[in-house]
Write a protein that holds these residues in place. Structure first.
Motif, PDB file in Angstrom:
ATOM      1  N   GLU A  27      39.602  55.094  55.903  1.00 53.35           N
ATOM      2  CA  GLU A  27      38.637  54.466  54.390  1.00 53.35           C
ATOM      3  C   GLU A  27      39.692  54.245  53.390  1.00 53.35           C
ATOM      4  O   GLU A  27      39.103  55.020  52.683  1.00 53.35           O
ATOM      5  CB  GLU A  27      37.766  56.156  53.984  1.00 53.35           C
ATOM      6  N   GLN A  28      41.101  54.175  53.929  1.00 53.21           N
ATOM      7  CA  GLN A  28      41.336  53.650  52.146  1.00 53.21           C
ATOM      8  C   GLN A  28      41.408  52.412  51.744  1.00 53.21           C
ATOM      9  O   GLN A  28      41.228  52.083  50.206  1.00 53.21           O
ATOM     10  CB  GLN A  28      43.406  53.592  52.084  1.00 53.21           C
ATOM     11  N   ASP A  63      38.274  50.840  51.802  1.00 52.79           N
ATOM     12  CA  ASP A  63      36.469  51.687  50.929  1.00 52.79           C
ATOM     13  C   ASP A  63      37.405  52.443  49.956  1.00 52.79           C
ATOM     14  O   ASP A  63      36.669  51.933  49.355  1.00 52.79           O
ATOM     15  CB  ASP A  63      36.185  52.150  52.228  1.00 52.79           C
ATOM     16  N   GLY A  64      37.653  52.718  49.272  1.00 53.10           N
ATOM     17  CA  GLY A  64      38.662  53.466  48.927  1.00 53.10           C
ATOM     18  C   GLY A  64      38.405  52.823  47.978  1.00 53.10           C
ATOM     19  O   GLY A  64      38.497  52.650  47.058  1.00 53.10           O
ATOM     20  N   LEU A  65      39.855  51.031  48.169  1.00 50.59           N
ATOM     21  CA  LEU A  65      39.768  50.187  46.995  1.00 50.59           C
ATOM     22  C   LEU A  65      38.827  49.879  46.880  1.00 50.59           C
ATOM     23  O   LEU A  65      38.424  49.564  44.915  1.00 50.59           O
ATOM     24  CB  LEU A  65      41.294  49.518  47.608  1.00 50.59           C
ATOM     25  N   ARG A  66      37.933  49.884  46.747  1.00 46.05           N
ATOM     26  CA  ARG A  66      36.700  48.808  47.156  1.00 46.05           C
ATOM     27  C   ARG A  66      35.657  49.640  46.655  1.00 46.05           C
ATOM     28  O   ARG A  66      35.222  49.189  45.172  1.00 46.05           O
ATOM     29  CB  ARG A  66      35.786  48.733  48.670  1.00 46.05           C
ATOM     30  N   ALA A  67      36.031  50.831  46.148  1.00 42.31           N
ATOM     31  CA  ALA A  67      34.980  52.052  45.770  1.00 42.31           C
ATOM     32  C   ALA A  67      35.727  52.458  44.271  1.00 42.31           C
ATOM     33  O   ALA A  67      34.930  52.631  43.273  1.00 42.31           O
ATOM     34  CB  ALA A  67      34.892  53.603  46.038  1.00 42.31           C
ATOM     35  N   LEU A  68      36.941  52.083  44.238  1.00 42.66           N
ATOM     36  CA  LEU A  68      37.113  51.441  42.821  1.00 42.66           C
ATOM     37  C   LEU A  68      37.427  49.974  41.644  1.00 42.66           C
ATOM     38  O   LEU A  68      37.960  49.738  41.472  1.00 42.66           O
ATOM     39  CB  LEU A  68      38.807  52.671  42.872  1.00 42.66           C
ATOM     40  N   ILE A  85      38.119  47.364  43.241  1.00 41.54           N
ATOM     41  CA  ILE A  85      39.346  46.896  43.358  1.00 41.54           C
ATOM     42  C   ILE A  85      39.306  46.166  44.774  1.00 41.54           C
ATOM     43  O   ILE A  85      38.710  46.313  45.830  1.00 41.54           O
ATOM     44  CB  ILE A  85      40.695  47.559  43.580  1.00 41.54           C
TER      45      ILE A  85
END
Lengths: 249, 248
Positions: A119-120, A122-127, A129
Motif C-alpha cells: 500500500e505504499q 496508495d500511501g503516496l496517492r493519499a498524500l 502525490i
C-alpha cells in the motif's frame, strides 16, 4: 490462444499509455529530482562494477572468436576493427542491455511491486502525490541515462579487454589493435550502439515500471511481475535491436 | 453542525459480491467515530473510498461539502491535502528513514519551513514514543513501532479529516491506551474529524462516542457506543459480545 493474445495486447497497450503519461510529465518537468538522483546512483553507479566485468570478458570473447580467422588468414591488422565493430554496434549494447535488465529492471519491478502490495503507492496517492511523477518518471529517466553512460564505459572496457586478450593470445600489439580500430571505425558505429542503449533503457524502464506498478495478489504477484518484466524487456531488446540494426545498416 | 464527511447511497461491488450496498454515513466536523464489523465487510474499503483511492459504483461522497467521487484529478489532489490516512499495512516508504517518512507530508506540501518541519517531526515522534528512532529504516522496526511511525505520519500535517485503519493492531494494551490518549489529545487540539476502523471493539468503544457497524454491505448500527450492547439487531449484539451462538 485468443485469450493469450488479448492479454498481450492489453499489457502492450497499458505499457504504451504509461509511456505517454511519462513523456507528458517529463516534458512538463513534473518529476521528483531527489528520486532521480537516488535512482541514478542505485541503477547507474552501483551497476558499474558488474557491467565493467561483463564488458571486459566480452571484449576477450570477441578476440578469442575472431582469433581463429585472424590466425588462418594472417589478418592481425584487422583485429581491432573486427572486435571494435562487433562490440560497438551489436555485442556491447545487447549484452550490457540484457545484464542491465536482469539487475536493474528486475529489481525495479520487484521494488515497485512490493510498494504496490504493501500500500505504499496508495500511501503516496493519499498524500496527494502522483506516484507516476514521484516514482516512475525519475526511474525511467535514470534507466535511460544510466544505460547510455554504462554503455560508454562498457565499450571502453570491452575494447581494453579485447586489446589485452589480443596481445596475450595472438601477440597483436596494443598500438596495432587501436590503429586498426581508429582507422576503420566511424563515429556512426559508436552512435548506433548508443541509440540502442537509450532505446533498450527505455524498454526496460517502461516494462519493469508497468509490471511492477500493476501487481495484484501479494508476494506471488510480485514474483510474476518480475518474471513478466524480465521476459518483456528481453523481448523488447531483441525486437528493437533488430529494428535499429535494419534502420542503421 | 456542518458535515465533514457525507456518503449518500454509497455502493461498491467486487464481481457479483456487493461490499457496500447503499451505505449512508454522515460525520459532523470535529466528530470522532468508530467503524466495526467482521473481516472483509468493506471497512477498509469505505476508508479508501473516502480518500478517493477507490472509485465507487454508485452514490455520492462529500468531504467538507465538496463532492469527491465526481472530482477531477486536480480537485481530488486538493481534497487529499486535507485528509490524513493510516493504512492497515502502515504503508511506510521502505527507502526513507523514520524521520523522512514522518516529515514527508510536510516537505511535499511545501508550506512549512525546514525549521518548523524539524520541530513538528520531533514533537510528533516524541508523542508516539519514538524519540531516538529517527534515523532507523522501517525494516529495522518492530510491527508496533511501524504502526506508531505511520500514525505520526498521518498526524504530523494536522489534516482536518483523519482516517485510521486499525490504528492499534499489533500493539500491547499499554501502548494501545497511549495511542488512544494521543489521538484524544490531538483531536482536542486540532478539532479534526476522526474515523477509526478497529477490530479492538472494547478499546474503541471506550474511546469513541459513536459507533458504526457494517455487515453484509449494509450499515447495521449507527449510534452511541454505550448503547450498542442493547441494539435491537441480533447481529450487532452477537458481534459486540463476541458470542458463539447467533446469526453470525
Amino acid at each position: 490462444m485468443i485469450s493469450t493474445l488479448r492479454d498481450i495486447c492489453r499489457e502492450v497497450g497499458a505499457a504504451y499509455l504509461l509511456l505517454l503519461h511519462v513523456g507528458t510529465l517529463l516534458l512538463r518537468g513534473r518529476f521528483d529530482r531527489r528520486e532521480l538522483g537516488r535512482s541514478l546512483a542505485a541503477m547507474g553507479a552501483d551497476s558499474l562494477p558488474i557491467v565493467a566485468l561483463t564488458a571486459f570478458f566480452t571484449g576477450g570473447i570477441m578476440v578469442i572468436q575472431a582469433g581463429i580467422f585472424v590466425r588462418r588468414f594472417g589478418a592481425y591488422g584487422l583485429l581491432g576493427f573486427g572486435a571494435g565493430y562487433a562490440t560497438l554496434r551489436e555485442v556491447g549494447p545487447l549484452l550490457i542491455g540484457l545484464m542491465f535488465s536482469g539487475r536493474v529492471g528486475a529489481n525495479n519491478a520487484a521494488e515497485l511491486g512490493t510498494m504496490t502490495v504493501t500500500e505504499q503507492i496508495d500511501g503516496l496517492r493519499a498524500l496527494a502525490i502522483d506516484p507516476i511523477a514521484f516514482l516512475i518518471v525519475p526511474r525511467v529517466l535514470a534507466m535511460v541515462i544510466a544505460l547510455f553512460c554504462l554503455l560508454l564505459v562498457g565499450d571502453a572496457v570491452a575494447l581494453s579487454g579485447g586489446a589485452l586478450f589480443g596481445k596475450w593470445l595472438l601477440g597483436v600489439e596494443f598500438s596495432s589493435f587501436f590503429h586498426s580500430f581508429a582507422d576503420n571505425l566511424k563515429l556512426a558505429d559508436l552512435s548506433v550502439g548508443l541509440v540502442k542503449a537509450a532505446v533498450f533503457g527505455l524498454a526496460i524502464a517502461i516494462s519493469s515500471c508497468h509490471f511492477g506498478s500493476s501487481v495484484r495478489g501479494g508476494a506471488p504477484g510480485v514474483g510474476r511481475a518480475v518474471n513478466a518484466a524480465v521476459v518483456a524487456s528481453a523481448l523488447a531488446i531483441v525486437l528493437s535491436d533488430q529494428l535499429i540494426t535494419v534502420l542503421f545498416k | 453542525m456542518t458535515a465533514m464527511v457525507e456518503c449518500r447511497s454509497l455502493c461498491k461491488s467486487f464481481g457479483v459480491r456487493p461490499l457496500l450496498d447503499r451505505v449512508n454515513v454522515r460525520l459532523a466536523s470535529g466528530e470522532i467515530c468508530g467503524l466495526i464489523g467482521s473481516a472483509a465487510t468493506g471497512k477498509s474499503l469505505l476508508l479508501k473510498l473516502l480518500c478517493g483511492l477507490q472509485a465507487s459504483d454508485g452514490g455520492e461522497i462529500f468531504i467538507a461539502g465538496r463532492r469527491l467521487d465526481a472530482s477531477s484529478k486536480e480537485e481530488l489532489q486538493q481534497s487529499r491535502k486535507h485528509i490524513g490516512m493510516l493504512f492497515q499495512n502502515n504503508a511506510l516508504f521502505d527507502f526513507m528513514t523514520v524521520r523522512d517518512n514522518v516529515a514527508f507530508p510536510l516537505v511535499r506540501s511545501g508550506a512549512t519551513s525546514a525549521e518548523e518541519i524539524r520541530e513538528r517531526v520531533h514533537q510528533t515522534l516524541r508523542a508516539v514514543g519514538l524519540s531516538g528512532s529517527e534515523e532507523k529504516l522501517p525494516a529495522e522496526l518492530s510491527g508496533g513501532m511501524k504502526k506508531r511511525v505511520a500514525l505520526a505520519r498521518a498526524l504530523v500535517a494536522r489534516p482536518a479529516l483523519l482516517l485510521f485503519d486499525e490504528p492499534t493492531a499489533g500493539l500491547d494494551p499499554v501502548t494501545t491506551a497511549r495511542i488512544y490518549e494521543l489521538l484524544g489529545a490531538e483531536q482536542a487540539r486540532t478539532r479534526a474529524t476522526m474515523l477509526l476502523v478497529s477490530s479492538d471493539v472494547d478499546g474503541l468503544r471506550r474511546f469513541v462516542p459513536r459507533l458504526l457497524m457494517l455487515h453484509a454491505g449494509r450499515l447495521r448500527y449507527d449510534g452511541p457506543s454505550d448503547k450498542i450492547d442493547s441494539s435491537e439487531d441480533e447481529v450487532v449484539r452477537q458481534f459486540v459480545r463476541g458470542a458463539d451462538e447467533g446469526p453470525l
